[in-house]
Design an enzyme around this catalytic site. Sequence first.
Site, PDB file in Angstrom:
ATOM      1  N   SER A  67      13.518  -7.799  42.944  1.00  0.00           N
ATOM      2  CA  SER A  67      14.482  -6.461  43.478  1.00  0.00           C
ATOM      3  C   SER A  67      16.049  -7.117  42.978  1.00  0.00           C
ATOM      4  O   SER A  67      16.294  -6.915  41.284  1.00  0.00           O
ATOM      5  CB  SER A  67      14.301  -5.800  44.939  1.00  0.00           C
ATOM      6  OG  SER A  67      15.091  -5.450  45.439  1.00  0.00           O
TER       7      SER A  67
ATOM      8  N   ASP B  81       4.645   1.085  44.936  1.00  0.00           N
ATOM      9  CA  ASP B  81       6.151   0.897  45.412  1.00  0.00           C
ATOM     10  C   ASP B  81       6.882   1.453  45.384  1.00  0.00           C
ATOM     11  O   ASP B  81       7.025   2.586  44.563  1.00  0.00           O
ATOM     12  CB  ASP B  81       6.815  -0.438  44.373  1.00  0.00           C
ATOM     13  CG  ASP B  81       7.925  -0.905  44.215  1.00  0.00           C
ATOM     14  OD1 ASP B  81       8.515  -0.502  45.485  1.00  0.00           O
ATOM     15  OD2 ASP B  81       8.272  -1.863  43.858  1.00  0.00           O
TER      16      ASP B  81
ATOM     17  N   HIS C 184       6.782  -3.500  48.155  1.00  0.00           N
ATOM     18  CA  HIS C 184       8.140  -3.360  47.244  1.00  0.00           C
ATOM     19  C   HIS C 184       8.512  -5.473  47.651  1.00  0.00           C
ATOM     20  O   HIS C 184       9.356  -5.314  47.088  1.00  0.00           O
ATOM     21  CB  HIS C 184       9.273  -2.759  47.911  1.00  0.00           C
ATOM     22  CG  HIS C 184      11.006  -3.417  46.907  1.00  0.00           C
ATOM     23  ND1 HIS C 184      10.324  -2.936  45.348  1.00  0.00           N
ATOM     24  CD2 HIS C 184      12.143  -3.622  47.626  1.00  0.00           C
ATOM     25  CE1 HIS C 184      12.012  -3.415  44.769  1.00  0.00           C
ATOM     26  NE2 HIS C 184      12.526  -3.669  46.168  1.00  0.00           N
TER      27      HIS C 184
END
Length: 203
Positions: A28, A150, A178
């Site tokens: 991320s 996601d 995610h």
Amino acid sequence: LDLHGYANDLAELCDVLRLRGAVLVGHSAGAMICALTAVRRPELASRLVLIGASPRYRDGPGYHGGFTEREVATLYEEVARNYPEWADRFAPRVMANGDRPDLARDFAAALKTIPADRALTVLCSIFQSDHRAEVARIAQPTLIVQSREDAAVPREVAEFLRRTIPNSRLQVIDAAGHLPHVSAPAAVIQAIRGFVDDAAAPA
């Protein structure tokens, strides 16, 4: 607001540990921090693994980042108003895997250990950043790992990274959410291992 300060911290840590030519693995926002570090200090990284990465989370002209400006503003408002309640709603959305509610509960609990004001600062840094120009300067071989579903990073973002990073490849893994390194660690490990083994194989 952007992620350059975090990249400076990572570079400093690599220097303290005397790391050079490392395989940097990030998830991320952490993936973008690794990418920015590799651009600024290319000697620190030999390869990059970007899991659920996004250079810009907000939608823009000709770009689908996954969040409208209104959605981002609402997110800030909800975090400021009642952070624990927001965490309880946000965690199941991004974790997915509704048949395993413990994953979302654990993630929400982890989020709530962060003081609300600090969490808001981090979220602003993430959602206001736009590092699309920088990722085009990545020189290292790069693996982009993307879940098939996601809620935070659409498939279009992964495709954008694949097109933009010169020496990159995209691997969509059989995982939802995610945080595939939490919900499907074996699939993530397999993807990384294949990428690293390719580098070690004789030419």
